[in-house]
Design a protein around this motif. Structure first.
Motif, PDB file in Angstrom:
ATOM      1  N   MET A   1       0.855  -1.190   0.000  1.00 58.27           N
ATOM      2  CA  MET A   1       0.000   0.000   0.000  1.00 58.27           C
ATOM      3  C   MET A   1       0.893   1.242   0.000  1.00 58.27           C
ATOM      4  O   MET A   1       1.987   1.230   0.541  1.00 58.27           O
ATOM      5  CB  MET A   1      -0.906   0.014   1.228  1.00 58.27           C
ATOM      6  CG  MET A   1      -1.851  -1.171   1.334  1.00 58.27           C
ATOM      7  SD  MET A   1      -3.059  -1.253   0.026  1.00 58.27           S
ATOM      8  CE  MET A   1      -4.261  -0.100   0.586  1.00 58.27           C
ATOM      9  N   VAL A   2       0.386   2.288  -0.608  1.00 58.80           N
ATOM     10  CA  VAL A   2       1.125   3.538  -0.683  1.00 58.80           C
ATOM     11  C   VAL A   2       0.220   4.681  -0.214  1.00 58.80           C
ATOM     12  O   VAL A   2      -0.986   4.669  -0.470  1.00 58.80           O
ATOM     13  CB  VAL A   2       1.650   3.786  -2.124  1.00 58.80           C
ATOM     14  CG1 VAL A   2       0.533   3.895  -3.123  1.00 58.80           C
ATOM     15  CG2 VAL A   2       2.550   4.988  -2.182  1.00 58.80           C
ATOM     16  N   ARG A   3       0.814   5.631   0.502  1.00 58.37           N
ATOM     17  CA  ARG A   3       0.062   6.798   0.968  1.00 58.37           C
ATOM     18  C   ARG A   3      -0.186   7.704  -0.231  1.00 58.37           C
ATOM     19  O   ARG A   3       0.739   8.096  -0.918  1.00 58.37           O
ATOM     20  CB  ARG A   3       0.849   7.539   2.050  1.00 58.37           C
ATOM     21  CG  ARG A   3       0.302   8.897   2.435  1.00 58.37           C
ATOM     22  CD  ARG A   3      -0.881   8.906   3.338  1.00 58.37           C
ATOM     23  NE  ARG A   3      -0.557   8.336   4.628  1.00 58.37           N
ATOM     24  CZ  ARG A   3      -1.485   8.001   5.505  1.00 58.37           C
ATOM     25  NH1 ARG A   3      -2.756   8.170   5.237  1.00 58.37           N
ATOM     26  NH2 ARG A   3      -1.149   7.480   6.659  1.00 58.37           N
ATOM     27  N   VAL A   4      -1.444   8.024  -0.479  1.00 57.10           N
ATOM     28  CA  VAL A   4      -1.804   8.869  -1.610  1.00 57.10           C
ATOM     29  C   VAL A   4      -2.367  10.194  -1.116  1.00 57.10           C
ATOM     30  O   VAL A   4      -1.824  11.251  -1.406  1.00 57.10           O
ATOM     31  CB  VAL A   4      -2.819   8.157  -2.539  1.00 57.10           C
ATOM     32  CG1 VAL A   4      -3.222   9.062  -3.688  1.00 57.10           C
ATOM     33  CG2 VAL A   4      -2.245   6.845  -3.055  1.00 57.10           C
ATOM     34  N   TRP A   5      -3.463  10.140  -0.387  1.00 56.70           N
ATOM     35  CA  TRP A   5      -4.128  11.371   0.026  1.00 56.70           C
ATOM     36  C   TRP A   5      -3.805  11.680   1.476  1.00 56.70           C
ATOM     37  O   TRP A   5      -4.031  10.877   2.383  1.00 56.70           O
ATOM     38  CB  TRP A   5      -5.636  11.269  -0.200  1.00 56.70           C
ATOM     39  CG  TRP A   5      -5.936  11.248  -1.663  1.00 56.70           C
ATOM     40  CD1 TRP A   5      -5.612  12.199  -2.588  1.00 56.70           C
ATOM     41  CD2 TRP A   5      -6.580  10.210  -2.388  1.00 56.70           C
ATOM     42  NE1 TRP A   5      -6.021  11.816  -3.838  1.00 56.70           N
ATOM     43  CE2 TRP A   5      -6.627  10.602  -3.741  1.00 56.70           C
ATOM     44  CE3 TRP A   5      -7.128   8.995  -2.024  1.00 56.70           C
ATOM     45  CZ2 TRP A   5      -7.197   9.826  -4.728  1.00 56.70           C
ATOM     46  CZ3 TRP A   5      -7.702   8.210  -3.003  1.00 56.70           C
ATOM     47  CH2 TRP A   5      -7.725   8.628  -4.335  1.00 56.70           C
ATOM     48  N   VAL A 159     -13.581   4.626  -1.651  1.00 58.89           N
ATOM     49  CA  VAL A 159     -14.127   5.292  -0.459  1.00 58.89           C
ATOM     50  C   VAL A 159     -13.207   5.017   0.728  1.00 58.89           C
ATOM     51  O   VAL A 159     -12.843   5.941   1.463  1.00 58.89           O
ATOM     52  CB  VAL A 159     -15.576   4.844  -0.172  1.00 58.89           C
ATOM     53  CG1 VAL A 159     -16.077   5.431   1.136  1.00 58.89           C
ATOM     54  CG2 VAL A 159     -16.501   5.238  -1.327  1.00 58.89           C
ATOM     55  N   LEU A 160     -12.817   3.773   0.899  1.00 62.23           N
ATOM     56  CA  LEU A 160     -11.883   3.436   1.980  1.00 62.23           C
ATOM     57  C   LEU A 160     -10.552   4.162   1.786  1.00 62.23           C
ATOM     58  O   LEU A 160      -9.960   4.647   2.757  1.00 62.23           O
ATOM     59  CB  LEU A 160     -11.661   1.925   2.039  1.00 62.23           C
ATOM     60  CG  LEU A 160     -10.743   1.432   3.158  1.00 62.23           C
ATOM     61  CD1 LEU A 160     -11.320   1.788   4.525  1.00 62.23           C
ATOM     62  CD2 LEU A 160     -10.513  -0.069   3.030  1.00 62.23           C
ATOM     63  N   GLY A 165      -6.359   7.118   3.222  1.00 59.84           N
ATOM     64  CA  GLY A 165      -5.317   7.802   2.463  1.00 59.84           C
ATOM     65  C   GLY A 165      -4.429   6.856   1.678  1.00 59.84           C
ATOM     66  O   GLY A 165      -3.522   7.284   0.974  1.00 59.84           O
ATOM     67  N   ARG A 166      -4.689   5.566   1.760  1.00 59.40           N
ATOM     68  CA  ARG A 166      -3.816   4.567   1.143  1.00 59.40           C
ATOM     69  C   ARG A 166      -4.515   3.830  -0.008  1.00 59.40           C
ATOM     70  O   ARG A 166      -5.699   3.555   0.057  1.00 59.40           O
ATOM     71  CB  ARG A 166      -3.359   3.549   2.176  1.00 59.40           C
ATOM     72  CG  ARG A 166      -2.548   4.189   3.279  1.00 59.40           C
ATOM     73  CD  ARG A 166      -1.992   3.124   4.213  1.00 59.40           C
ATOM     74  NE  ARG A 166      -1.144   3.704   5.222  1.00 59.40           N
ATOM     75  CZ  ARG A 166       0.123   4.050   5.037  1.00 59.40           C
ATOM     76  NH1 ARG A 166       0.687   3.869   3.868  1.00 59.40           N
ATOM     77  NH2 ARG A 166       0.825   4.582   6.011  1.00 59.40           N
TER      78      ARG A 166
END
Length: 176
Positions: A1-5, A159-160, A165-166
């Motif tokens: 997983m990567v932090r996006v938002w 939505v999740l 944010g991931r």
């Protein structure tokens, strides 16, 4: 997983959802709550506009705002079922962000104008406010539809992702 938002984008998003829902459902029942929600939405839009230039990489407009031709090509790819997956906003999602911010800003501005001495009771301002609010509602439904479609097509819960944010990492050669 990567932090996006980041937390600013996520808090902005959900606070704006709350403000819009509050304003929509109190438009004929509670002037106080309607006004508070509208002013809060305007403040959120202002914060997001600043954050779009100085925020984290995926929050920046330069990362997701594309030219109209790119957006059109992406929409055509959706119709053919061959759209690319994006870690941040895809071109259609980026265009929707701009449309939602513009519509929310227009709704807030015309709502505020209706409270001023110069425009109180002016019918074209009231009509503009109503048109902006109804246009915003249409954009909200289109946004939700796009989120559902992208979630199903790319097998991820957007939505999740807007809560945590991931998102799933990009797969080399397949995703953008």
């Amino acid at each position: 997983m990567v932090r996006v938002w980041d937390w600013v984008v996520r808090c902005f998003h959900w606070a704006l959802v709350l403000c819009f829902a509050t304003a929509w459902f109190t438009s004929h029942s509670s002037e106080v709550f309607h006004h508070i929600a509208g002013y809060a939405a305007a403040a959120l839009v202002a914060i997001r506009l600043v954050w779009g230039f100085v925020g984290t990489p995926y929050a920046r407009f330069s990362q997701f705002v594309r030219d109209p031709v790119t957006v059109l090509h992406y929409l055509l790819a959706i119709l053919s079922g061959r759209e690319a997956r994006y870690i941040g906003h895809n071109p259609a999602g980026g265009a929707m962000v701009i449309a939602l911010i513009a519509a929310m800003g227009s709704t807030a501005l015309t709502g505020w104008l209706m409270t001023t001495d110069a425009y109180f009771g002016v019918s074209w301002i009231e009509a503009a406010h109503s048109l902006a609010a109804h246009g915003l509602l249409l954009f909200v439904f289109l946004h939700i539809g796009g989120v559902v479609l992208a979630s199903l097509r790319h097998r991820e819960n957007l939505v999740l992702a807007m809560i945590t944010g991931r998102k799933r990492k990009a797969e080399p050669g397949i995703e953008s």
